[in-house]
Design an enzyme around this catalytic site. Sequence first.
Site, PDB file in Angstrom:
ATOM      1  N   LYS A  22       0.848  -1.202   0.000  1.00 24.82           N
ATOM      2  CA  LYS A  22       0.000   0.000   0.000  1.00 24.82           C
ATOM      3  C   LYS A  22       0.879   1.246   0.000  1.00 24.82           C
ATOM      4  O   LYS A  22       0.650   2.170  -0.777  1.00 24.82           O
ATOM      5  CB  LYS A  22      -0.888   0.010   1.237  1.00 24.82           C
ATOM      6  CG  LYS A  22      -1.574   1.345   1.505  1.00 24.82           C
ATOM      7  CD  LYS A  22      -2.470   1.333   2.721  1.00 24.82           C
ATOM      8  CE  LYS A  22      -1.774   1.525   4.022  1.00 24.82           C
ATOM      9  NZ  LYS A  22      -1.406   2.905   4.370  1.00 24.82           N
ATOM     10  N   CYS A  46      -5.078  12.479  12.279  1.00 22.10           N
ATOM     11  CA  CYS A  46      -5.831  11.224  12.391  1.00 22.10           C
ATOM     12  C   CYS A  46      -5.614  10.701  13.808  1.00 22.10           C
ATOM     13  O   CYS A  46      -4.967  11.359  14.626  1.00 22.10           O
ATOM     14  CB  CYS A  46      -5.365  10.212  11.341  1.00 22.10           C
ATOM     15  SG  CYS A  46      -3.721   9.609  11.664  1.00 22.10           S
ATOM     16  N   ARG A  84      -8.568  -0.586   4.763  1.00 20.15           N
ATOM     17  CA  ARG A  84      -7.717   0.384   4.054  1.00 20.15           C
ATOM     18  C   ARG A  84      -6.325  -0.204   3.783  1.00 20.15           C
ATOM     19  O   ARG A  84      -5.636   0.233   2.890  1.00 20.15           O
ATOM     20  CB  ARG A  84      -7.547   1.641   4.921  1.00 20.15           C
ATOM     21  CG  ARG A  84      -8.824   2.342   5.229  1.00 20.15           C
ATOM     22  CD  ARG A  84      -8.572   3.651   5.899  1.00 20.15           C
ATOM     23  NE  ARG A  84      -7.506   4.397   5.213  1.00 20.15           N
ATOM     24  CZ  ARG A  84      -7.034   5.553   5.658  1.00 20.15           C
ATOM     25  NH1 ARG A  84      -7.519   6.062   6.780  1.00 20.15           N
ATOM     26  NH2 ARG A  84      -6.096   6.199   5.008  1.00 20.15           N
TER      27      ARG A  84
HETATM   28  C1  EPZ Z   1       4.075   7.211   6.087  1.00 17.91           C
HETATM   29  O1  EPZ Z   1       3.263   8.225   6.644  1.00 17.91           O
HETATM   30  C2  EPZ Z   1       3.223   5.959   6.045  1.00 17.91           C
HETATM   31  N1  EPZ Z   1       2.060   6.176   5.199  1.00 17.91           N
HETATM   32  C3  EPZ Z   1       2.766   5.599   7.468  1.00 17.91           C
HETATM   33  O2  EPZ Z   1       2.031   4.379   7.396  1.00 17.91           O
HETATM   34  C4  EPZ Z   1       4.016   5.374   8.329  1.00 17.91           C
HETATM   35  O3  EPZ Z   1       3.606   5.097   9.655  1.00 17.91           O
HETATM   36  C5  EPZ Z   1       4.890   6.632   8.287  1.00 17.91           C
HETATM   37  O4  EPZ Z   1       5.224   6.960   6.920  1.00 17.91           O
HETATM   38  C6  EPZ Z   1       6.196   6.446   9.063  1.00 17.91           C
HETATM   39  O5  EPZ Z   1       6.912   5.357   8.546  1.00 17.91           O
HETATM   40  C7  EPZ Z   1       2.205   6.087   3.847  1.00 17.91           C
HETATM   41  O6  EPZ Z   1       3.286   5.832   3.340  1.00 17.91           O
HETATM   42  C8  EPZ Z   1       0.968   6.295   3.022  1.00 17.91           C
HETATM   43  P1  EPZ Z   1       6.022  10.742   8.015  1.00 17.91           P
HETATM   44  P2  EPZ Z   1       3.757   9.770   6.589  1.00 17.91           P
HETATM   45  O7  EPZ Z   1       5.878  11.952   7.170  1.00 17.91           O
HETATM   46  O8  EPZ Z   1       4.530   9.999   5.350  1.00 17.91           O
HETATM   47  C9  EPZ Z   1       6.119  14.207  11.283  1.00 17.91           C
HETATM   48  C10 EPZ Z   1       0.232   2.949   7.756  1.00 17.91           C
HETATM   49  O9  EPZ Z   1      -0.192   2.440   8.803  1.00 17.91           O
HETATM   50  N2  EPZ Z   1       6.002  15.123  10.135  1.00 17.91           N
HETATM   51  O10 EPZ Z   1       7.241   9.878   7.847  1.00 17.91           O
HETATM   52  O11 EPZ Z   1       2.593  10.622   6.865  1.00 17.91           O
HETATM   53  C11 EPZ Z   1       4.873  13.356  11.480  1.00 17.91           C
HETATM   54  O12 EPZ Z   1       3.926  14.044  12.263  1.00 17.91           O
HETATM   55  C12 EPZ Z   1       0.648   4.402   7.757  1.00 17.91           C
HETATM   56  O13 EPZ Z   1       0.373   2.329   6.660  1.00 17.91           O
HETATM   57  C13 EPZ Z   1       6.033  16.501  10.355  1.00 17.91           C
HETATM   58  O14 EPZ Z   1       6.144  16.954  11.503  1.00 17.91           O
HETATM   59  O15 EPZ Z   1       4.747   9.812   7.834  1.00 17.91           O
HETATM   60  C14 EPZ Z   1       5.406  12.133  12.176  1.00 17.91           C
HETATM   61  O16 EPZ Z   1       5.529  12.419  13.563  1.00 17.91           O
HETATM   62  C15 EPZ Z   1       0.382   5.083   9.083  1.00 17.91           C
HETATM   63  N3  EPZ Z   1       5.932  17.341   9.302  1.00 17.91           N
HETATM   64  C16 EPZ Z   1       6.809  11.957  11.584  1.00 17.91           C
HETATM   65  O17 EPZ Z   1       7.140  13.227  11.016  1.00 17.91           O
HETATM   66  C17 EPZ Z   1       5.826  16.878   8.011  1.00 17.91           C
HETATM   67  O18 EPZ Z   1       5.751  17.698   7.070  1.00 17.91           O
HETATM   68  C18 EPZ Z   1       6.888  10.907  10.491  1.00 17.91           C
HETATM   69  O19 EPZ Z   1       5.870  11.185   9.556  1.00 17.91           O
HETATM   70  C19 EPZ Z   1       5.800  15.481   7.801  1.00 17.91           C
HETATM   71  C20 EPZ Z   1       5.895  14.621   8.868  1.00 17.91           C
END
Ligand code: EPZ
Length: 421
Positions: free
Chosen positions: A22, A117, A400
């Site tokens: 996914k 979320c 999902r």
């Molecule tokens: C991706 O989410 C995945 N989703 C998530 O999987 C996964 O848990 C996550 O990466 C971490 O590995 C998809 O790939 C669709 P991040 P993403 O940006 O990209 C902070 C699942 O269960 N952050 O790496 O949204 C954020 O709040 C899902 O399949 C900022 O502060 O995660 C978090 O604390 C859940 N500002 C951390 O970084 C930003 O602009 C990591 O988030 C971006 C992120």
Amino acid sequence: MDKLLISGGGPLAGEIRVSGSKNAALPILAATLLSSEPVMVRNLPHLHDITTMIALLRSMGTELIVDENLGVEINGSTTTETTAPYELVKTMRASILVLGPLLAHFGHARVSFPGGCAIGSRPVDQHLRGLEAMGAIIDVDAGYITARAPEGGLRGAHVLFDMVTVGGTENVMMAAALAKGRTVLENAAREPEIVDLANCLIAMGAKISGHGSATITIDGVERLHGCTYHVMADRIEAGTYLVAAAATRGSIRLRDIGPDTLEAVLVKLVEAGAKIDSGDDWISLDMEGRRPKAVNIKTMPYPGFPTDMQAQFTAMNAVADGVSHVTETIFENRLIQTHEMNRMGAKISIEGNTAMITGTERLKAAPVMASDLRASASLVIAGLVADGDTLVDRIYHIDRGYECIEEKFHALGATIRRVAN
Ligand code: EPZ
């Protein structure tokens, strides 16, 4: 709303196929917007998030053909609308991944600002900062991000992310593929899904190196051409079934996935007492009937232990031999599933971002409620090792991210079925 009814039972046993990833498929589908020719994407999982992304592309006028086994041919150059509407984005945050491609290929984009979320606020400031470094003019108003490329289009830039962000790295890397000049991403995410996206972009003609490391270099090109791309296997789906087998003292074999993207997870399963074997495209786990040993977990960016596997290990630790602690460092609210597990007789206390778990032999069935995708998977695992019938509510979260979850668990000997409300 559908629910899943799980009857606690014995060890899982059998063999299943692992579906396409996914979290690789979603950015790859978004990346097809960059292309001037049709791109065929294969091995897509049959998941709600995938159909949502396809609906989003359709809503932008992008011509696409879905074949009988969900191979999708998408012609990004036919896109007529560069807006990602609130109605779709509110159901799937990953819609934000169309922002970079729309901006880079069409010069403008209007994407609903993704909300938070259950697991956290999920800001996108790093996505926007990276695109602004490339010259994008970005405003946020009335819940929408409106972005415009500068005269002459996006320019290559040096982007140092404040923290490791998977989506931020993906969005900016996609935009950089068509920017003028060189873009260097520092402190980039190293997840295998990023590598898969980069390999798809390279197959479309992009010039990318360093993907999989913390420094990714992209030299923009004039245009990207079509290709056929096979999405990688879903390492988190695979890890979920391996942990379920470990928690139930079972023995299973997974097909269509190799061990190399799951190293941190396999190390922990061996620590829990599992016998692991593997080949290029298969992994087997055998507990030899033994109860798992408790293991300590601390989530980190790849190649560290994945946050998407934390809830599943929490469920295994709830019935493991010993005391363990599970620390969640990526998301601010991703230990919520522990409260539902305590309703099933688990002994879990929370201190800050750490769950302290004292394993018990079995749990007790109870009606429980899923809060997010991986938490719902952990409640299914808890149901497998509970005495009685556990009813998991709000399983739209599960649909999902887990293709045919009841069929796959059923094939492994579980007693599990979907019940309508
Ligand atoms: C991706 O989410 C995945 N989703 C998530 O999987 C996964 O848990 C996550 O990466 C971490 O590995 C998809 O790939 C669709 P991040 P993403 O940006 O990209 C902070 C699942 O269960 N952050 O790496 O949204 C954020 O709040 C899902 O399949 C900022 O502060 O995660 C978090 O604390 C859940 N500002 C951390 O970084 C930003 O602009 C990591 O988030 C971006 C992120």
